[in-house]
Write an enzyme that holds these catalytic residues in place. Structure first.
Site, PDB file in Angstrom:
ATOM      1  N   TRP A   1       0.859  -1.184   0.000  1.00  0.00           N
ATOM      2  CA  TRP A   1       0.000   0.000   0.000  1.00  0.00           C
ATOM      3  C   TRP A   1       0.901   1.241   0.000  1.00  0.00           C
ATOM      4  CZ3 TRP A   1      -5.097   0.164  -0.753  1.00  0.00           C
ATOM      5  CH2 TRP A   1      -5.755   1.376  -0.529  1.00  0.00           C
TER       6      TRP A   1
ATOM      7  N   HIS B   1       0.150  -5.222   7.258  1.00  0.00           N
ATOM      8  CA  HIS B   1      -0.858  -5.307   6.187  1.00  0.00           C
ATOM      9  C   HIS B   1      -0.195  -5.564   4.830  1.00  0.00           C
ATOM     10  CE1 HIS B   1      -4.163  -3.799   8.838  1.00  0.00           C
ATOM     11  NE2 HIS B   1      -3.100  -3.375   9.514  1.00  0.00           N
TER      12      HIS B   1
ATOM     13  N   HIS C   1      -3.369 -10.736   4.121  1.00  0.00           N
ATOM     14  CA  HIS C   1      -3.364 -10.425   5.554  1.00  0.00           C
ATOM     15  C   HIS C   1      -4.783 -10.202   6.055  1.00  0.00           C
ATOM     16  CE1 HIS C   1      -3.719  -6.403   3.785  1.00  0.00           C
ATOM     17  NE2 HIS C   1      -4.279  -6.052   4.929  1.00  0.00           N
TER      18      HIS C   1
ATOM     19  N   ASP D   1      -7.337  -7.803   8.645  1.00  0.00           N
ATOM     20  CA  ASP D   1      -7.510  -6.569   9.406  1.00  0.00           C
ATOM     21  C   ASP D   1      -8.235  -6.929  10.697  1.00  0.00           C
ATOM     22  OD1 ASP D   1      -6.498  -5.165   7.279  1.00  0.00           O
ATOM     23  OD2 ASP D   1      -8.326  -4.012   6.891  1.00  0.00           O
TER      24      ASP D   1
ATOM     25  N   HIS E   1      -7.737  -1.790  13.544  1.00  0.00           N
ATOM     26  CA  HIS E   1      -7.190  -1.036  12.406  1.00  0.00           C
ATOM     27  C   HIS E   1      -7.896   0.322  12.239  1.00  0.00           C
ATOM     28  CE1 HIS E   1      -4.969  -0.461   8.793  1.00  0.00           C
ATOM     29  NE2 HIS E   1      -5.816  -0.964   7.935  1.00  0.00           N
TER      30      HIS E   1
ATOM     31  N   HIS F   1     -13.908   0.549   5.691  1.00  0.00           N
ATOM     32  CA  HIS F   1     -13.245  -0.088   6.842  1.00  0.00           C
ATOM     33  C   HIS F   1     -14.017   0.186   8.134  1.00  0.00           C
ATOM     34  CE1 HIS F   1      -9.499  -0.669   4.406  1.00  0.00           C
ATOM     35  NE2 HIS F   1      -9.289  -1.653   5.270  1.00  0.00           N
TER      36      HIS F   1
ATOM     37  N   GLU G   1      -7.695  -9.531   3.395  1.00  0.00           N
ATOM     38  CA  GLU G   1      -7.346  -8.746   2.209  1.00  0.00           C
ATOM     39  C   GLU G   1      -6.149  -9.389   1.510  1.00  0.00           C
ATOM     40  OE1 GLU G   1      -8.744  -4.332   3.747  1.00  0.00           O
ATOM     41  OE2 GLU G   1      -6.765  -5.042   4.336  1.00  0.00           O
TER      42      GLU G   1
HETATM   43 ZN   LIG Z   1      -5.362  -4.337   5.881  1.00  0.00          ZN
END
Ligand SMILES: [Zn+2]
Length: 210
Positions: A19, A49, A53, A55, A59, A164, A176
């Protein structure tokens, strides 16, 4: 006879796509038998992440549950894979209504991300994500687990925070970074075991289906 397990996690490798803005993934051999060491030893450093992975609610929810508190039910058991290959941008409420999602289900969404985004050499900012109102629809349907096939349930420039907040705020466990290229729609057994990182808002995981 049962069909073989399929690994739907992506390989973690040094310098892999992550990311934008998150820490890079470094995987380095720090002791090597090629250089005369008695064993090989690898050092890893990355965001929680990275790659495939989970969450944890923490998070996006200040006092939400953390990884080591995760119950096992959301990540082991029957799940349903839905193919949404016509989605170009965001998964919408209309897309989801057609699927007749049952309460208490574990659901994984396969989109063009599985074949397109993971094949790119750079982070794909145009990956297919879940629109905020569609996230709310999933909450209303009472799903326990949602899995997606790129690095976020929410979009890069749209609904990233909202999606989220809605799903993690409702206690949905989120997977994810799946790669579902080899998987078709249908029911599967799911095993997804994230690392038991104490106090963490996420953790890398290995995910298999059959
Ligand atoms: Zn994540």
């Amino acid at each position: 006879m049962k069909r073989p397990w399929k690994d739907v996690s992506v390989p973690l490798r040094d310098g892999m796509i992550h990311w934008p803005g998150d820490p890079e993934c470094h995987i380095k051999r720090v002791s090597s038998m090629d250089d005369g060491a008695v064993c090989n030893l690898t050092h890893i450093s990355m965001s929680a992440h990275t790659g495939t992975h989970m969450d944890a609610p923490r998070h996006f929810i200040a006092d939400g549950m953390t990884m080591e508190q995760m119950p096992l039910e959301p990540v082991i058991g029957r799940c349903r894979v839905f193919e949404l290959l016509d989605c170009e941008d965001q998964i919408t409420v209309d897309d989801l209504k057609k699927l007749k999602i049952a309460p208490r289900q574990r659901v994984l969404f396969k989109t063009r991300n599985s074949t397109r985004s993971w094949a790119m050499n750079e982070f794909d900012k145009d990956f297919v994500s879940i629109r905020a109102d569609a996230a709310q629809y999933l909450v209303d349907q009472g799903v326990v687990t949602v899995g997606v096939d790129y690095l976020s349930i929410g979009g890069f420039n749209k609904d990233g925070v909202e999606t989220h907040q809605i799903m993690l705020g409702a206690g949905i466990w989120v997977i994810e970074g799946l790669n579902l290229a080899e998987i078709k729609s249908g029911y599967y057994e799911l095993i997804c075991l994230p690392l038991k990182l104490e106090g963490a808002d996420g953790a890398p995981c290995r995910v298999v289906l059959r």
